[in-house]
Design a protein around this motif. Structure first.
Motif, PDB file in Angstrom:
ATOM      1  N   ARG A 114      55.468 -52.720  52.119  1.00 13.08           N
ATOM      2  CA  ARG A 114      56.022 -53.367  53.304  1.00 13.08           C
ATOM      3  C   ARG A 114      57.452 -53.860  53.079  1.00 13.08           C
ATOM      4  NH1 ARG A 114      53.219 -56.184  57.305  1.00 13.08           N
ATOM      5  NH2 ARG A 114      51.280 -55.136  57.759  1.00 13.08           N
ATOM      6  N   GLY A 115      58.002 -53.532  51.940  1.00 13.22           N
ATOM      7  CA  GLY A 115      59.375 -53.969  51.664  1.00 13.22           C
ATOM      8  C   GLY A 115      59.450 -55.432  51.292  1.00 13.22           C
ATOM      9  N   ALA A 116      58.326 -56.007  50.855  1.00  8.91           N
ATOM     10  CA  ALA A 116      58.319 -57.432  50.482  1.00  8.91           C
ATOM     11  C   ALA A 116      58.248 -57.572  48.961  1.00  8.91           C
ATOM     12  CB  ALA A 116      57.116 -58.124  51.111  1.00  8.91           C
ATOM     13  N   ASP A 117      58.862 -58.629  48.434  1.00 12.36           N
ATOM     14  CA  ASP A 117      58.676 -58.948  47.017  1.00 12.36           C
ATOM     15  C   ASP A 117      57.339 -59.680  46.871  1.00 12.36           C
ATOM     16  OD1 ASP A 117      61.168 -57.910  46.550  1.00 12.36           O
ATOM     17  OD2 ASP A 117      62.170 -59.859  46.533  1.00 12.36           O
ATOM     18  N   LEU A 118      56.854 -59.719  45.638  1.00 12.09           N
ATOM     19  CA  LEU A 118      55.580 -60.389  45.380  1.00 12.09           C
ATOM     20  C   LEU A 118      55.762 -61.298  44.177  1.00 12.09           C
ATOM     21  CD1 LEU A 118      52.426 -60.569  45.715  1.00 12.09           C
ATOM     22  CD2 LEU A 118      52.276 -58.627  44.163  1.00 12.09           C
ATOM     23  N   THR A 119      55.343 -62.546  44.311  1.00 14.05           N
ATOM     24  CA  THR A 119      55.453 -63.474  43.186  1.00 14.05           C
ATOM     25  C   THR A 119      54.078 -64.029  42.829  1.00 14.05           C
ATOM     26  OG1 THR A 119      57.700 -64.104  43.734  1.00 14.05           O
ATOM     27  CG2 THR A 119      56.482 -65.658  42.441  1.00 14.05           C
ATOM     28  N   PHE A 120      53.777 -63.986  41.556  1.00 12.00           N
ATOM     29  CA  PHE A 120      52.537 -64.574  41.071  1.00 12.00           C
ATOM     30  C   PHE A 120      52.812 -65.989  40.568  1.00 12.00           C
ATOM     31  CE2 PHE A 120      51.730 -59.988  40.554  1.00 12.00           C
ATOM     32  CZ  PHE A 120      50.563 -59.900  41.297  1.00 12.00           C
ATOM     33  N   ILE A 121      51.844 -66.869  40.818  1.00 13.00           N
ATOM     34  CA  ILE A 121      51.984 -68.275  40.412  1.00 13.00           C
ATOM     35  C   ILE A 121      50.777 -68.660  39.562  1.00 13.00           C
ATOM     36  CG2 ILE A 121      52.289 -70.650  41.269  1.00 13.00           C
ATOM     37  CD1 ILE A 121      52.949 -69.502  44.016  1.00 13.00           C
ATOM     38  N   GLU A 122      51.032 -69.398  38.513  1.00 12.70           N
ATOM     39  CA  GLU A 122      49.901 -69.933  37.731  1.00 12.70           C
ATOM     40  C   GLU A 122      49.311 -71.138  38.440  1.00 12.70           C
ATOM     41  OE1 GLU A 122      51.811 -70.762  34.008  1.00 12.70           O
ATOM     42  OE2 GLU A 122      51.294 -68.816  33.165  1.00 12.70           O
ATOM     43  N   THR A 123      48.018 -71.278  38.376  1.00 13.69           N
ATOM     44  CA  THR A 123      47.401 -72.440  39.016  1.00 13.69           C
ATOM     45  C   THR A 123      47.746 -73.720  38.237  1.00 13.69           C
ATOM     46  OG1 THR A 123      45.312 -73.476  39.573  1.00 13.69           O
ATOM     47  CG2 THR A 123      45.191 -71.725  37.980  1.00 13.69           C
ATOM     48  N   MET A 124      48.175 -74.734  38.987  1.00 11.62           N
ATOM     49  CA  MET A 124      48.629 -75.974  38.355  1.00 11.62           C
ATOM     50  C   MET A 124      47.614 -77.091  38.578  1.00 11.62           C
ATOM     51  SD  MET A 124      52.604 -75.949  39.517  1.00 11.62           S
ATOM     52  CE  MET A 124      52.809 -74.568  40.611  1.00 11.62           C
ATOM     53  N   PRO A 125      47.470 -77.963  37.608  1.00 14.32           N
ATOM     54  CA  PRO A 125      46.464 -79.029  37.720  1.00 14.32           C
ATOM     55  C   PRO A 125      46.955 -80.193  38.574  1.00 14.32           C
ATOM     56  CG  PRO A 125      47.578 -79.148  35.595  1.00 14.32           C
ATOM     57  CD  PRO A 125      48.186 -77.989  36.312  1.00 14.32           C
ATOM     58  N   MET A 126      46.892 -80.024  39.884  1.00 12.04           N
ATOM     59  CA  MET A 126      47.383 -81.074  40.783  1.00 12.04           C
ATOM     60  C   MET A 126      46.294 -81.514  41.754  1.00 12.04           C
ATOM     61  SD  MET A 126      51.146 -79.700  41.679  1.00 12.04           S
ATOM     62  CE  MET A 126      51.558 -81.263  42.435  1.00 12.04           C
ATOM     63  N   GLY A 127      45.931 -82.768  41.687  1.00  9.77           N
ATOM     64  CA  GLY A 127      44.966 -83.323  42.627  1.00  9.77           C
ATOM     65  C   GLY A 127      43.544 -82.897  42.323  1.00  9.77           C
ATOM     66  N   ASP A 128      42.597 -83.749  42.694  1.00  8.24           N
ATOM     67  CA  ASP A 128      41.185 -83.399  42.510  1.00  8.24           C
ATOM     68  C   ASP A 128      40.784 -82.336  43.519  1.00  8.24           C
ATOM     69  OD1 ASP A 128      40.157 -84.837  40.340  1.00  8.24           O
ATOM     70  OD2 ASP A 128      40.301 -86.691  41.509  1.00  8.24           O
ATOM     71  N   ILE A 129      40.108 -81.314  43.018  1.00  9.78           N
ATOM     72  CA  ILE A 129      39.529 -80.313  43.907  1.00  9.78           C
ATOM     73  C   ILE A 129      38.028 -80.334  43.660  1.00  9.78           C
ATOM     74  CG2 ILE A 129      41.570 -78.847  44.125  1.00  9.78           C
ATOM     75  CD1 ILE A 129      40.416 -77.123  41.839  1.00  9.78           C
ATOM     76  N   ASP A 130      37.270 -79.551  44.422  1.00  5.75           N
ATOM     77  CA  ASP A 130      35.818 -79.632  44.247  1.00  5.75           C
ATOM     78  C   ASP A 130      35.346 -78.983  42.946  1.00  5.75           C
ATOM     79  OD1 ASP A 130      35.576 -80.968  46.647  1.00  5.75           O
ATOM     80  OD2 ASP A 130      35.457 -79.113  47.792  1.00  5.75           O
ATOM     81  N   GLY A 131      36.127 -78.059  42.394  1.00  2.12           N
ATOM     82  CA  GLY A 131      35.650 -77.316  41.219  1.00  2.12           C
ATOM     83  C   GLY A 131      36.458 -77.578  39.968  1.00  2.12           C
ATOM     84  N   ASP A 132      36.249 -76.703  39.008  1.00  3.27           N
ATOM     85  CA  ASP A 132      36.894 -76.799  37.699  1.00  3.27           C
ATOM     86  C   ASP A 132      37.987 -75.735  37.628  1.00  3.27           C
ATOM     87  OD1 ASP A 132      37.575 -76.708  35.063  1.00  3.27           O
ATOM     88  OD2 ASP A 132      35.537 -76.469  34.297  1.00  3.27           O
ATOM     89  N   ARG A 133      39.209 -76.150  37.271  1.00  4.68           N
ATOM     90  CA  ARG A 133      40.302 -75.185  37.227  1.00  4.68           C
ATOM     91  C   ARG A 133      40.319 -74.347  35.952  1.00  4.68           C
ATOM     92  NH1 ARG A 133      43.342 -79.314  39.867  1.00  4.68           N
ATOM     93  NH2 ARG A 133      44.207 -78.572  41.818  1.00  4.68           N
ATOM     94  N   THR A 134      39.677 -74.889  34.900  1.00  2.00           N
ATOM     95  CA  THR A 134      39.789 -74.247  33.593  1.00  2.00           C
ATOM     96  C   THR A 134      39.390 -72.782  33.642  1.00  2.00           C
ATOM     97  OG1 THR A 134      38.832 -76.336  32.901  1.00  2.00           O
ATOM     98  CG2 THR A 134      39.380 -74.774  31.169  1.00  2.00           C
ATOM     99  N   ASP A 135      38.282 -72.510  34.364  1.00  2.33           N
ATOM    100  CA  ASP A 135      37.757 -71.151  34.400  1.00  2.33           C
ATOM    101  C   ASP A 135      38.656 -70.207  35.184  1.00  2.33           C
ATOM    102  OD1 ASP A 135      35.635 -72.031  33.018  1.00  2.33           O
ATOM    103  OD2 ASP A 135      34.377 -72.377  34.775  1.00  2.33           O
ATOM    104  N   ARG A 136      39.482 -70.741  36.017  1.00  3.50           N
ATOM    105  CA  ARG A 136      40.298 -69.908  36.918  1.00  3.50           C
ATOM    106  C   ARG A 136      41.717 -69.685  36.403  1.00  3.50           C
ATOM    107  NH1 ARG A 136      36.497 -67.643  38.339  1.00  3.50           N
ATOM    108  NH2 ARG A 136      34.914 -68.704  39.539  1.00  3.50           N
ATOM    109  N   TYR A 137      42.094 -70.447  35.395  1.00  5.34           N
ATOM    110  CA  TYR A 137      43.479 -70.358  34.926  1.00  5.34           C
ATOM    111  C   TYR A 137      43.731 -69.027  34.243  1.00  5.34           C
ATOM    112  CZ  TYR A 137      47.559 -71.180  32.005  1.00  5.34           C
ATOM    113  OH  TYR A 137      48.766 -71.058  31.390  1.00  5.34           O
ATOM    114  N   LEU A 138      44.708 -68.319  34.738  1.00 10.62           N
ATOM    115  CA  LEU A 138      45.072 -67.017  34.186  1.00 10.62           C
ATOM    116  C   LEU A 138      46.547 -67.063  33.791  1.00 10.62           C
ATOM    117  CD1 LEU A 138      44.561 -63.966  33.720  1.00 10.62           C
ATOM    118  CD2 LEU A 138      45.018 -63.601  36.143  1.00 10.62           C
TER     119      LEU A 138
END
Ligand code: SAM
Ligand code: SF4
Length: 353
Positions: free
Chosen positions: A204-228
């Motif tokens: 589509r002529g768009a750039d793509l940027t990947f972002i690492e998940t950052m530990p900000m604020g309480d969420i319902d789950g655990d971020r450790t397993d999702r960090y790539l």
């Protein structure tokens, strides 16, 4: 043809000296602050799993700066040398009458004081606003999309509808807006779609940027397993695509490569695995007028009180200078089992991405 002429725009209620060029913003490490990100609301019509819990308590509306106050605050930063402005959130396009603010701020593009006004959005409201955004001088937007699969999209965003976002993306491209897609890399969730996302964006002529998940604020789950870590992701991409490092920058922290097969760009934002702070040129302001000098630190300054204390900008300018003197050299996000708690207590939706 949509135009940006709006007769409803009144002059901002407080006196703003539009020609008042004040002292530039330079931090103790010599970094010139020329980029302001403003979270215009903490509310959102999605509930992305890595960003929010499902039952979020949002700020009472009375605590928010009015649109006129946001206009005045942004103008004060522009008078101090800010050249690039990004509106974010929460979802910026769900703030009531947001186009009033965007139209009003576009005067700084017309005058040349501002080089660029951009937006980070989840795309849900773009069908409605794309043409108007273009008419107001917005030329680039970041659109967040973590998957191309409708079911997975629902699972990640909880409340989102990919069809609506695709319609928004189409409308934005039709209106002439340049798009960058943002994807949060989530281990075991979207790492099987990396090639498809690259093909989709570049097709589509768009750039793509990947972002690492950052530990900000309480969420319902655990971020450790999702960090790539993006170093892993980059390695995987390089096994299938031809990557060429390029010096391309958009003023943000992403490091870009060009993909030989598509000619498109892929960016990596690596707050976790690589310290991008040396070239940090930005500060953030929330919808309540709190200024954060660093995304990854809690230190903040209240700009609402000085904003409301006087009709001129002297007190705001002083408060900005005092806060900048405390801008830290960098952050130190950590995600691991021992540190399985947010590095900062606020959610990303408070300060925006
Ligand atoms: N609602 C808009 C959107 O999603 O684009 C703007 C605000 S959102 C907070 C800005 C960006 O931050 C999005 O690309 C989102 O994926 C990203 N984000 C949110 N929480 C994050 C987190 N904990 N770690 C990394 N990126 C995050
Ligand atoms: Fe909303 Fe954006 Fe956060 Fe998703 S990432 S919940 S769209 S603010």
């Amino acid at each position: 043809m949509t135009t940006c002429v709006n007769n409803d725009i009144k002059k901002p209620s407080a006196t703003v000296d539009e020609n008042n060029s004040q002292s530039p913003i330079i931090d103790p490490f010599g970094r010139h602050i020329t980029y302001l990100r403003v979270s215009v609301t903490d509310r959102c019509d999605f509930r992305c799993v890595y960003c929010m819990s499902e039952n979020m308590t949002f700020l009472p509306k009375k605590d928010l700066l009015s649109l006129e106050e946001l206009d005045r605050l942004c103008t004060a930063f522009i008078n101090k040398g800010v050249k690039r402005l990004r509106l974010t959130g929460g979802e910026p396009l769900v703030r009531k009458n947001i186009m009033w603010l965007i139209k009003s701020l576009s005067r700084h593009l017309d005058s040349g004081a501002l080089n660029e006004m951009t937006l980070t959005t989840n795309g849900s409201q773009l069908s409605r606003f794309a043409e108007e955004l273009y008419a107001c001088g917005v030329r680039r937007i970041n659109l967040s999309i973590d998957t191309l699969k409708p079911d997975k999209f629902k699972a990640i965003t909880r409340w989102g509808d990919i069809e609506q976002v695709m319609e928004g993306l189409n409308a934005a491209q039709k209106a002439g807006l340049k798009i960058k897609l943002n994807t949060v890399a989530l281990k075991g969730i979207n790492d099987d779609e990396i090639d498809d996302l690259i093909k989709f964006a570049h097709g589509r002529g768009a750039d793509l940027t990947f972002i690492e998940t950052m530990p900000m604020g309480d969420i319902d789950g655990d971020r450790t397993d999702r960090y790539l870590p993006l170093s892993t992701l980059r390695k995987q991409i390089s096994e299938r695509w031809t990557l060429k490092d390029i010096p391309y920058r958009t003023g943000g922290p992403a490091q870009y490569v060009e993909i030989g097969e598509t000619g498109g760009k892929v960016g990596f934002i690596t707050p976790m695995s690589h310290n991008f702070c040396e070239s940090c040129n930005r500060v953030r302001v929330t919808c309540t007028g709190i200024m954060y000098m660093c995304l990854g630190q809690d230190d903040a300054a209240d700009l609402r009180a000085p904003l409301r204390a006087q009709d001129n900008d002297a007190a705001i300018s002083k408060a900005i200078d005092e806060a900048i003197a405390r801008k830290p050299k960098g952050h130190d996000f950590i995600i691991d089992r021992e540190n399985n708690r947010p590095a900062v207590s606020r959610h990303m939706s408070v300060t925006g991405g």
